[in-house]
Design an enzyme around this catalytic site. Structure first.
Site, mmCIF file in Angstrom:
data_model
loop_
_atom_site.group_PDB
_atom_site.id
_atom_site.type_symbol
_atom_site.label_atom_id
_atom_site.label_comp_id
_atom_site.label_asym_id
_atom_site.label_seq_id
_atom_site.Cartn_x
_atom_site.Cartn_y
_atom_site.Cartn_z
ATOM 1 N N HIS A 72 4.990 -4.378 0.002
ATOM 2 C CA HIS A 72 5.192 -5.109 1.287
ATOM 3 C C HIS A 72 4.005 -6.224 1.434
ATOM 4 C CE1 HIS A 72 1.749 -2.338 3.210
ATOM 5 N NE2 HIS A 72 1.496 -3.568 3.754
ATOM 6 N N ASP B 6 6.679 1.838 -1.854
ATOM 7 C CA ASP B 6 5.914 0.622 -1.370
ATOM 8 C C ASP B 6 4.996 0.188 -2.504
ATOM 9 O OD1 ASP B 6 5.007 -1.489 0.066
ATOM 10 O OD2 ASP B 6 3.819 -0.407 1.465
ATOM 11 N N SER C 261 -3.977 -3.121 3.176
ATOM 12 C CA SER C 261 -2.797 -2.918 2.430
ATOM 13 C C SER C 261 -2.866 -3.362 0.902
ATOM 14 C CB SER C 261 -1.551 -3.645 3.214
ATOM 15 O OG SER C 261 -1.185 -3.013 4.545
#
Length: 237
Positions: free
Chosen positions: A45, A96, A189
């Site tokens: 992402h 992901d 992230s």
């Protein structure tokens, strides 16, 4: 990172800052981990929607500790190619994971080094360390100095109880304390969740998603690296 403490230089030599450059300024937006001299591992992402074959304005910084200080240990290399997992699902954040091919080679030393991968299918246990320059509270400020926090892994069954069975896939692993207060957050992230139940440090997870940050009853959700080891080895070539 919520509820963490300052890292010291060389403590997490595999940690990368993944940055976007614009008009001469660089902005940290995700973390990443060093796989080898020429490849980094981050979240899908973080790169979704980019030009995968010819990315522009993307770089990684290795050997970084304090974003506001030039420590002299930093190595900055542009990203020449993005390899996004072919089964990445942006809505569900299944698979992901992505690889970043670097335009040059990292030079390994005490402050810049790769992190090992687990065996394909290995189940991590115990406490893990998550690191990053993400916000120190939900919707809060970002620190200059790399933060670290130790949290226990949470079983898939418990995590499915927390989030719902249809939210937690086999490609995910969860970590956090039930009472909240310790977690990864926005800007972490793509960064590393490191485990050492095998007796040495390895990359168990990639910071992926969660309901807010550090909320009671909602552990952080990470990409389970042991689910993707074969994919990493097949694509980082």
């Amino acid at each position: 990172i919520v509820g963490g403490t300052d890292a010291v230089l060389g403590e997490f030599p595999y940690q990368l800052s993944f940055q976007e450059t614009f008009l001469g300024f660089s902005f940290h937006f995700c973390g990443a981990s060093i796989y080898n001299e020429n490849y980094a591992i981050t979240a899908g992402h973080c790169v979704y929607g980019d030009d995968y074959e010819n990315p522009s304005g993307l770089q990684i910084v290795a050997g970084e500790l304090d974003m506001s200080v030039n420590e002299g240990s930093e190595q900055t290399i542009t990203v020449s190619k993005i390899i996004l997992h072919e089964n990445f699902d942006y809505d569900l954040l299944d698979n992901d994971i992505s690889l970043l091919k670097l335009s040059g080679s990292l030079t390994f030393n005490n402050n810049v080094a790769p992190i090992a991968l687990p065996a394909q299918g290995h189940t991590a246990t115990g406490n893990v360390i998550v690191t990053g320059w993400g916000t120190t509270s939900e919707g809060g400020n970002t620190p200059d100095v790399l933060q670290k926090v130790t949290v226990p892994l949470v079983s898939d069954a418990e995590c499915r109880d927390d989030y719902g069975a249809d939210e937690i896939f086999d490609s995910m692993i969860c970590a956090g304390v039930p009472e909240g207060g310790k977690d990864s957050c926005q800007g972490d992230s793509g960064g590393p969740l490191a485990a050492s139940d095998t007796g040495s440090t390895y990359l168990a997870g990639i910071v992926s998603w969660g309901y807010g940050c550090a909320r009671p009853g909602y552990p952080g959700v990470y990409t389970e690296v042991s689910y993707h080891v074969d994919w990493i080895k097949a694509n980082a070539v």
